[in-house]
Design an enzyme around this catalytic site. Structure first.
Site, mmCIF file in Angstrom:
data_model
loop_
_atom_site.group_PDB
_atom_site.id
_atom_site.type_symbol
_atom_site.label_atom_id
_atom_site.label_comp_id
_atom_site.label_asym_id
_atom_site.label_seq_id
_atom_site.Cartn_x
_atom_site.Cartn_y
_atom_site.Cartn_z
ATOM 1 C CG HIS A 195 3.270 -1.778 8.601
ATOM 2 N ND1 HIS A 195 3.565 -3.036 9.088
ATOM 3 C CD2 HIS A 195 3.308 -1.894 7.241
ATOM 4 C CE1 HIS A 195 3.765 -3.877 8.084
ATOM 5 N NE2 HIS A 195 3.620 -3.206 6.943
ATOM 6 C CG HIS A 197 6.091 -1.632 3.120
ATOM 7 N ND1 HIS A 197 6.521 -2.891 2.785
ATOM 8 C CD2 HIS A 197 4.957 -1.803 3.850
ATOM 9 C CE1 HIS A 197 5.682 -3.795 3.276
ATOM 10 N NE2 HIS A 197 4.714 -3.164 3.927
HETATM 11 C C1 LIG Z 1 -1.770 -7.731 1.796
HETATM 12 C C2 LIG Z 1 -1.741 -7.248 3.186
HETATM 13 C C3 LIG Z 1 -0.603 -6.262 3.358
HETATM 14 O O1 LIG Z 1 0.635 -6.922 3.126
HETATM 15 C C4 LIG Z 1 -0.688 -5.669 4.744
HETATM 16 C C5 LIG Z 1 0.474 -4.806 4.985
HETATM 17 O O2 LIG Z 1 1.430 -5.188 5.621
HETATM 18 C C6 LIG Z 1 0.523 -3.461 4.384
HETATM 19 O O3 LIG Z 1 -0.493 -2.978 3.861
HETATM 20 O O4 LIG Z 1 1.618 -2.878 4.414
HETATM 21 MN MN LIG Z 2 3.258 -4.215 5.067
#
Ligand SMILES: CC[C@H](O)CC(=O)C(=O)O
Ligand SMILES: [Mn+2]
Length: 341
Positions: A195, A197
């Site tokens: 996942h 960012h």
């Molecule tokens: C607050 C939970 C968080 O947004 C989970 C998530 O998507 C991450 O840690 O990136």
């Molecule tokens: Mn996230």
């Protein structure tokens, strides 16, 4: 050319909730979920940005209750698994039970990267409810691959179907992603997910790096909607994956339509890497602190970047949102003292 089938989870309706201060309505969610479903996305994650029971003073109230979101989305989704996120300590086993009763078919149980222990009960309950269960190790940049392996093995032993390397701060570069995913791939028998960012502008590149080490599950959000600079942009990520020879089971044209015509009109701000998002990634701070830090900066008249740098130094992690106020207050006192000297 490789033809591996990758499972896509779209998080527009959960991580993306951070960017709209959790204000999507159940109708918004149903409309976007239906477009994602028709585009062939495997898993659609929905709900408050901080997961089940996230609606609170600490994290911000959502436009509707968890139940309303799950009900609205499950009514329209025909093929995808509808997923909920649960952070032990925020959401409870009962919240999971309610979501499952309303039609959710998957749960992602998220803990800080060193705290897999606290996911045991929730992963077990999730499995007992018949949910596809993902262990989600957040802030993965904060620990070396060998530590991540210890934690992933715990989640596997509790019964997780997949374990994720979660770059919550968007702080990892491709080498760091490869090291973590390959270590997990060697150590656990369940599939590994990633996942991303986009705080350092490398979300899609990092996702490709994860896939090069055998990740089988990856996440994205339409238009990149997510905390901080957002996530890997689903439609862009899928285009890149298809070019790289991976199969996703999704229809790229339908994803592009969903992003452009369904999601974009509902966005309240563009999903860009502004200075605050950039420093989140650079300082390794939780992406969901983005709006909290901006608000605290305004309230105490201090520079949001100074707050983030201090949060990074103090290694403040998810669940410690109250510390953002403390840090902002302390910085404002220093600035006032500085002005007197
Ligand atoms: C607050 C939970 C968080 O947004 C989970 C998530 O998507 C991450 O840690 O990136
Ligand atoms: Mn996230």
């Amino acid at each position: 050319m490789t033809q591996q089938r990758i499972t896509i989870t779209d998080s527009t309706l959960r991580d993306g909730m951070h960017t709209v201060s959790h204000q999507f309505t159940p109708n918004d969610m149903a409309e976007i979920a239906s477009a994602l479903d028709q585009a062939g996305v495997d898993i659609i994650e929905i709900g408050h940005g901080d997961g089940l029971a996230g609606a609170s003073y600490q994290y911000g109230f959502s436009q509707a209750a968890d139940e309303d979101y799950v009900r609205a989305v499950c009514n329209v989704v025909k093929q995808a698994k509808v997923a909920v996120l649960l952070l032990p300590g925020i959401g409870t086993k009962r919240d999971l039970q309610i979501a499952a009763d309303l039609g959710a078919r998957a749960a992602r149980i998220a803990t800080h990267v060193t705290e897999a222990d606290i996911s045991e009960q929730h992963i077990k309950v999730s499995k007992d409810l018949g949910l596809f269960t993902v262990g989600f190790l957040m802030m993965a940049h904060m620990e070396e691959p060998n530590k991540l392996v210890e934690q992933a093995k715990k989640m596997e032993s509790y019964g997780a179907d997949v374990v994720y390397v979660t770059d919550s701060a968007g702080a990892l570069l491709p080498d760091g992603v490869r090291a973590r995913v390959s270590a997990l791939r060697e150590a656990v028998s369940i599939p590994v997910g990633f996942h991303a960012h986009n705080n350092l502008g490398v979300a899609v590149g990092n996702t490709l790096a994860a896939l090069s080490e055998g990740a089988g599950y990856v996440d994205g959000s339409l238009r990149g909607m997510g905390a901080g600079a957002g996530n890997a942009q689903t439609e862009v990520m899928v285009a890149a994956l298809h070019k790289a020879g991976f199969q996703t089971g999704t229809d790229l044209a339908k994803l592009i339509h969903a992003a452009e015509d369904v999601v974009a009109p509902k966005m309240t701000r563009p999903q860009i890497i502004d200075s605050v998002a950039l420093i989140l990634g650079y300082a390794g701070v939780y992406s969901s602190f983005f709006l909290h830090a901006k608000r605290a900066a305004e309230r105490f008249g201090v520079d949001p970047l100074a707050i983030l740098v201090e949060l990074g130094k103090q290694r403040i992690v998810g669940g410690q949102e109250d510390q953002i106020i403390d840090v902002a207050y302390e910085l404002s006192k220093k600035e006032r003292v500085g002005a007197l000297l």
